[in-house]
Design a protein around this motif. Structure first.
Motif, PDB file in Angstrom:
ATOM      1  N   ASN A 155       5.777  65.687  11.575  1.00 43.14           N
ATOM      2  CA  ASN A 155       5.831  64.868  12.785  1.00 43.14           C
ATOM      3  C   ASN A 155       5.085  65.603  13.888  1.00 43.14           C
ATOM      4  O   ASN A 155       5.629  66.482  14.553  1.00 43.14           O
ATOM      5  N   THR A 156       3.803  65.286  14.054  1.00 39.15           N
ATOM      6  CA  THR A 156       2.966  65.888  15.084  1.00 39.15           C
ATOM      7  C   THR A 156       2.250  64.768  15.840  1.00 39.15           C
ATOM      8  O   THR A 156       2.332  63.597  15.439  1.00 39.15           O
ATOM      9  N   PRO A 157       1.536  65.090  16.921  1.00 36.36           N
ATOM     10  CA  PRO A 157       0.826  64.026  17.645  1.00 36.36           C
ATOM     11  C   PRO A 157      -0.181  63.249  16.805  1.00 36.36           C
ATOM     12  O   PRO A 157      -0.476  62.086  17.115  1.00 36.36           O
ATOM     13  N   THR A 158      -0.716  63.860  15.751  1.00 40.54           N
ATOM     14  CA  THR A 158      -1.739  63.178  14.952  1.00 40.54           C
ATOM     15  C   THR A 158      -1.267  62.755  13.563  1.00 40.54           C
ATOM     16  O   THR A 158      -1.857  61.865  12.952  1.00 40.54           O
ATOM     17  N   ILE A 159      -0.209  63.385  13.036  1.00 42.36           N
ATOM     18  CA  ILE A 159       0.212  63.152  11.651  1.00 42.36           C
ATOM     19  C   ILE A 159       1.690  62.804  11.603  1.00 42.36           C
ATOM     20  O   ILE A 159       2.523  63.484  12.215  1.00 42.36           O
ATOM     21  N   HIS A 160       2.013  61.767  10.864  1.00 45.65           N
ATOM     22  CA  HIS A 160       3.396  61.439  10.520  1.00 45.65           C
ATOM     23  C   HIS A 160       3.439  61.231   9.009  1.00 45.65           C
ATOM     24  O   HIS A 160       2.676  60.418   8.470  1.00 45.65           O
ATOM     25  N   ALA A 161       4.302  61.968   8.340  1.00 48.01           N
ATOM     26  CA  ALA A 161       4.304  61.924   6.882  1.00 48.01           C
ATOM     27  C   ALA A 161       5.696  62.140   6.325  1.00 48.01           C
ATOM     28  O   ALA A 161       6.482  62.920   6.863  1.00 48.01           O
ATOM     29  N   GLU A 162       5.985  61.431   5.247  1.00 49.64           N
ATOM     30  CA  GLU A 162       7.152  61.651   4.394  1.00 49.64           C
ATOM     31  C   GLU A 162       6.633  61.601   2.970  1.00 49.64           C
ATOM     32  O   GLU A 162       6.388  60.535   2.420  1.00 49.64           O
ATOM     33  N   LEU A 163       6.440  62.759   2.346  1.00 51.01           N
ATOM     34  CA  LEU A 163       5.719  62.847   1.090  1.00 51.01           C
ATOM     35  C   LEU A 163       6.478  63.677   0.065  1.00 51.01           C
ATOM     36  O   LEU A 163       7.160  64.642   0.416  1.00 51.01           O
ATOM     37  N   THR A 164       6.324  63.311  -1.202  1.00 53.06           N
ATOM     38  CA  THR A 164       6.844  64.094  -2.317  1.00 53.06           C
ATOM     39  C   THR A 164       5.687  64.494  -3.208  1.00 53.06           C
ATOM     40  O   THR A 164       4.835  63.671  -3.556  1.00 53.06           O
ATOM     41  N   LEU A 165       5.632  65.778  -3.566  1.00 55.45           N
ATOM     42  CA  LEU A 165       4.590  66.310  -4.429  1.00 55.45           C
ATOM     43  C   LEU A 165       5.077  66.263  -5.874  1.00 55.45           C
ATOM     44  O   LEU A 165       6.110  66.865  -6.207  1.00 55.45           O
ATOM     45  N   SER A 166       4.322  65.563  -6.734  1.00 51.83           N
ATOM     46  CA  SER A 166       4.769  65.337  -8.112  1.00 51.83           C
ATOM     47  C   SER A 166       3.806  65.974  -9.104  1.00 51.83           C
ATOM     48  O   SER A 166       2.624  65.604  -9.149  1.00 51.83           O
ATOM     49  N   PRO A 167       4.287  66.916  -9.925  1.00 48.34           N
ATOM     50  CA  PRO A 167       3.423  67.505 -10.951  1.00 48.34           C
ATOM     51  C   PRO A 167       3.306  66.572 -12.151  1.00 48.34           C
ATOM     52  O   PRO A 167       4.193  65.739 -12.396  1.00 48.34           O
ATOM     53  N   PRO A 168       2.233  66.689 -12.925  1.00 48.05           N
ATOM     54  CA  PRO A 168       2.161  65.940 -14.187  1.00 48.05           C
ATOM     55  C   PRO A 168       3.296  66.340 -15.122  1.00 48.05           C
ATOM     56  O   PRO A 168       3.852  67.443 -15.019  1.00 48.05           O
ATOM     57  N   VAL A 169       3.643  65.457 -16.024  1.00 46.51           N
ATOM     58  CA  VAL A 169       4.710  65.733 -16.988  1.00 46.51           C
ATOM     59  C   VAL A 169       4.373  66.999 -17.786  1.00 46.51           C
ATOM     60  O   VAL A 169       3.238  67.167 -18.266  1.00 46.51           O
ATOM     61  N   LEU A 170       5.330  67.900 -17.888  1.00 47.32           N
ATOM     62  CA  LEU A 170       5.237  69.158 -18.636  1.00 47.32           C
ATOM     63  C   LEU A 170       4.297  70.190 -18.001  1.00 47.32           C
ATOM     64  O   LEU A 170       4.062  71.254 -18.577  1.00 47.32           O
ATOM     65  N   SER A 171       3.769  69.893 -16.821  1.00 48.26           N
ATOM     66  CA  SER A 171       2.896  70.861 -16.168  1.00 48.26           C
ATOM     67  C   SER A 171       3.706  72.037 -15.629  1.00 48.26           C
ATOM     68  O   SER A 171       4.772  71.860 -15.034  1.00 48.26           O
ATOM     69  N   LEU A 172       3.195  73.254 -15.847  1.00 47.89           N
ATOM     70  CA  LEU A 172       3.884  74.465 -15.416  1.00 47.89           C
ATOM     71  C   LEU A 172       3.251  75.026 -14.150  1.00 47.89           C
ATOM     72  O   LEU A 172       2.022  75.034 -14.019  1.00 47.89           O
ATOM     73  N   PRO A 173       4.055  75.526 -13.221  1.00 49.79           N
ATOM     74  CA  PRO A 173       3.492  76.250 -12.081  1.00 49.79           C
ATOM     75  C   PRO A 173       3.037  77.635 -12.507  1.00 49.79           C
ATOM     76  O   PRO A 173       3.362  78.104 -13.604  1.00 49.79           O
ATOM     77  N   MET A 174       2.277  78.290 -11.636  1.00 52.66           N
ATOM     78  CA  MET A 174       2.030  79.714 -11.782  1.00 52.66           C
ATOM     79  C   MET A 174       3.143  80.420 -11.022  1.00 52.66           C
ATOM     80  O   MET A 174       3.255  80.291  -9.805  1.00 52.66           O
ATOM     81  N   ALA A 175       4.003  81.111 -11.741  1.00 51.77           N
ATOM     82  CA  ALA A 175       5.118  81.835 -11.124  1.00 51.77           C
ATOM     83  C   ALA A 175       5.103  83.262 -11.655  1.00 51.77           C
ATOM     84  O   ALA A 175       5.042  83.479 -12.871  1.00 51.77           O
ATOM     85  N   HIS A 178      13.996  70.438  -4.086  1.00 53.65           N
ATOM     86  CA  HIS A 178      15.139  69.963  -4.868  1.00 53.65           C
ATOM     87  C   HIS A 178      14.767  69.974  -6.338  1.00 53.65           C
ATOM     88  O   HIS A 178      13.829  69.299  -6.766  1.00 53.65           O
ATOM     89  N   GLU A 179      15.479  70.810  -7.105  1.00 53.30           N
ATOM     90  CA  GLU A 179      15.216  70.991  -8.530  1.00 53.30           C
ATOM     91  C   GLU A 179      13.745  71.336  -8.771  1.00 53.30           C
ATOM     92  O   GLU A 179      13.133  70.893  -9.748  1.00 53.30           O
ATOM     93  N   GLY A 180      13.171  72.119  -7.853  1.00 52.41           N
ATOM     94  CA  GLY A 180      11.800  72.579  -7.993  1.00 52.41           C
ATOM     95  C   GLY A 180      10.733  71.619  -7.511  1.00 52.41           C
ATOM     96  O   GLY A 180       9.546  71.956  -7.518  1.00 52.41           O
ATOM     97  N   ILE A 181      11.138  70.417  -7.089  1.00 50.20           N
ATOM     98  CA  ILE A 181      10.191  69.427  -6.578  1.00 50.20           C
ATOM     99  C   ILE A 181      10.121  69.536  -5.055  1.00 50.20           C
ATOM    100  O   ILE A 181      11.154  69.578  -4.389  1.00 50.20           O
ATOM    101  N   TRP A 182       8.902  69.573  -4.522  1.00 49.67           N
ATOM    102  CA  TRP A 182       8.687  69.733  -3.089  1.00 49.67           C
ATOM    103  C   TRP A 182       8.520  68.384  -2.403  1.00 49.67           C
ATOM    104  O   TRP A 182       7.787  67.509  -2.888  1.00 49.67           O
ATOM    105  N   SER A 183       9.188  68.232  -1.261  1.00 45.66           N
ATOM    106  CA  SER A 183       8.956  67.108  -0.349  1.00 45.66           C
ATOM    107  C   SER A 183       8.570  67.665   1.010  1.00 45.66           C
ATOM    108  O   SER A 183       8.986  68.772   1.384  1.00 45.66           O
ATOM    109  N   LEU A 184       7.793  66.905   1.753  1.00 40.67           N
ATOM    110  CA  LEU A 184       7.219  67.371   3.004  1.00 40.67           C
ATOM    111  C   LEU A 184       7.383  66.314   4.084  1.00 40.67           C
ATOM    112  O   LEU A 184       7.092  65.135   3.853  1.00 40.67           O
ATOM    113  N   SER A 185       7.866  66.744   5.244  1.00 37.81           N
ATOM    114  CA  SER A 185       7.973  65.858   6.403  1.00 37.81           C
ATOM    115  C   SER A 185       7.152  66.459   7.537  1.00 37.81           C
ATOM    116  O   SER A 185       7.301  67.642   7.861  1.00 37.81           O
TER     117      SER A 185
END
Length: 347
Positions: free
Chosen positions: A142-162, A133-140
């Motif tokens: 649900n496996t036998p060992t892992i349960h996660a609801e996470l959002t990946l946040s870049p530092p302010v003004l940090s650019l990806p390699m694209a 969403h608007e370039g921000i990644w979230s991850l869900s």
């Protein structure tokens, strides 16, 4: 190393039907697949069926916590969809994996936009979902060992390699990666909540009309250092016709790097279970990158389905050596945990 970059286009494929090549300062909103004028090696327009089956896409997230490394991927090679989610226990040096294999678009989907959309796969073993969403990644997860609801946040003004490169005779590949991201949300491993204050992550979005037969070597680091947070992505082999995807982040500041070599023995010293007794060396000719890597464990897969083949090894281990950023600062690494990968694919 100075690299010229350009503003990210809203649509990767121009109105003339051609990809826009080069490095971008941001996320491309749409690949614009419907615009692409795709011709075969005899300069004839390919059929709609060929357009569909020649397009490939995969998305990957790596998570590093003080106790665990988690790798999650979903791939669509049209004939099949596949995914894996592994959990590596750093102290115990053990790896547990959940995987999925789905035929012809059944039970999985990916988003053709690096900016917005959902990629997911599910089955009896659980489910994995990437939300963009608007370039921000979230991850869900649900496996036998892992349960996660996470959002990946870049530092302010940090650019990806694209970047986008020509691939083969008439194809192209768009690749976007970002390392050194912090995590927000909840992560539970074996029913135990995990703290996220020292956790880091990275993502990979790659899509396009890739080579039918290809291979690559890859290196990835997300770590805390004396200078703060560092992230590293290095690759050699795949989709490199003009640009490369080598980049180093220091507290969110992006440093594009030159080409690198991967020197290692593919079979020598390999033992059952995928560990490798000897070290890799990953280096650049200009001395900016000089690293060694020693593996602890390996996630591997070999598929030989005649028309489709995959020989995949992703190693977990420790890096030592140095990286010199584009400001001339030398960053020394001493047993920093990270990943490498050696992959052959015919798809």
């Amino acid at each position: 190393m100075r690299v010229n970059t350009k503003s990210a286009p809203q649509v990767l494929i121009s109105e003339k039907g051609r990809p826009i090549f080069g490095y971008f300062d941001g996320t491309v909103a749409s690949l614009g697949l419907e615009r692409f004028h795709y011709n075969n090696e005899m300069d004839r327009q390919v059929s709609n069926l060929a357009r569909y089956f020649h397009y490939k896409q995969f998305q990957f997230v790596s998570i590093v916590t003080p106790h665990f490394i988690i790798g999650v991927a979903i791939a669509d090679i049209r004939y099949v969809g596949s995914a894996f989610c592994y959990l590596f226990d750093i102290k115990k040096n053990t790896l547990v994996e959940t995987s999925w294999l789905k035929p012809l678009g059944l039970g999985y989907s990916l988003t053709p936009s690096p900016m917005e959309g959902t990629a997911k796969i599910s089955g009896g073993k659980g489910a994995v979902v990437f939300n963009l969403h608007e370039g921000i990644w979230s991850l869900s997860i649900n496996t036998p060992t892992i349960h996660a609801e996470l959002t990946l946040s870049p530092p302010v003004l940090s650019l990806p390699m694209a970047m986008c490169n020509p691939t083969g005779y008439s194809g192209w590949t768009y690749t976007q990666k970002h390392n050194g991201l912090t995590l927000k949300g909840q992560l539970t491993v074996n029913d135990e909540p995990q703290p996220l204050n020292r956790a880091l992550a990275s993502y990979d979005f790659s899509a396009g009309y890739m080579r039918r037969e290809t291979s690559w070597r890859w290196a990835c680091i997300n770590a805390h250092s004396d200078e703060g947070v560092i992230g590293l992505n290095l690759a050699a082999g795949v989709n490199e016709t003009g640009c490369n995807e080598n980049v180093f982040w220091v507290n969110g500041e992006r440093h594009l790097l030159g080409p690198v070599h991967f020197d290692f023995g593919r079979l020598r010293g390999e033992t059952q279970g995928g560990t490798l007794g000897e070290s890799w060396r990953i280096y650049s000719d200009n001395g900016q990158v000089d690293l060694t890597f020693s593996s602890l464990n390996c996630r591997q897969e070999k598929l030989n389905l005649l028309l489709l083949k995959s020989n995949f090894r992703q190693y977990i281990g420790y890096y030592s050596g140095h990286i010199i950023d584009n400001s001339g600062v030398k960053h020394v690494l001493d047993n920093v945990l990270g990943l490498t990968e050696d992959h052959f694919a015919r798809w």
